[in-house]
Enzyme design. Sequence first.
Site: not given
Ligand code: R5P
Length: 302
Positions: A44-45, A101, A135, A199, A225
């Site tokens: 699998g490598e 992350q 972000h 959000k 997005d």
């Molecule tokens: C994060 O802030 C990104 O801009 C997207 O809003 C996010 O990654 C969307 O992820 P999901 O579809 O899992 O809500």
Amino acid sequence: MSDTAPKSSAMLIGFPDTASTVEALAGACGISCETIELRRFPDGESYVRNPAALPDHVVIFSSLHGGNDRLVELMLSARTARRAGVKRLSLLAPYLCYMRQDNDFNPGEAVSQTIVGEWFAGLFDDLLTIDPHLHRVGELANAMPVSNTCTLTASGVISDFLATRVPDDALILGPDAESEQWAKQIAAPRSMEYAISLKTRHGDRDVDVDVPEIDITDRDVVLIDDISSTGNTLIQAARQLEGKGARHVYAIVTHALLDEAAMQAMHEAGIEKIWSTDTIPHPTNVVSVEPVLHQALQTLLS
Ligand code: R5P
């Protein structure tokens, strides 16, 4: 020199699944291209083999979606190119992974954006990508200490596409603060109205989105997005539009990571159509980023 001779000695190389994109891009930029050989060992490598002869400047094309294998294969190809004497190594990654992350929200968490960024800095001289998730870091160079970083955007090609699908009075709606840059750019060419929601993320699949009060009666709304993964961000936004009289609700994203279940849930939340660019191959692809990549590569080679 004949008209068909390469205009630069640089070479564009890519993995087999992107061979046609690489060929088209290299052809448009007048440079040579080759495919990196890739196969699996029985365990699998990954087995990776670069073209035998490489020039001083090599650009590796790899969109880094779909898990960790691509990262390892990219590292194997990049290190092998350096060992072969390549002096300038560039990465053209339409989608850059591990960007979300960007903080250790809990003790002991890996800040993958920084770690992957430092890893790339040790491999590449240039890094070009489209609409990376920045972000909390602002600029790509803050996340990726590569000598030359270049942030491209699909906003222009998305805007062009929307001009063929929605009228000027459609509302462009971003789900969070970071999306304002894209909402603004997408709306600008036709002076469309755009708005940004608030959000709050509680977990990987648990997110609240507060959509601002705007009259959407008999108007189209386009949710935008950078990335859609579980789809929940756009689902929460769409749910708040229910019953408010919108004519159509659509969604368009740069990077579509959605699976079938996520798309189904988005449709059930009232999103009629889901559109995306082809930074990641996906059934929702309707917008080509080839013009964006072409221009960036021309600039890199000039
Ligand atoms: C994060 O802030 C990104 O801009 C997207 O809003 C996010 O990654 C969307 O992820 P999901 O579809 O899992 O809500």
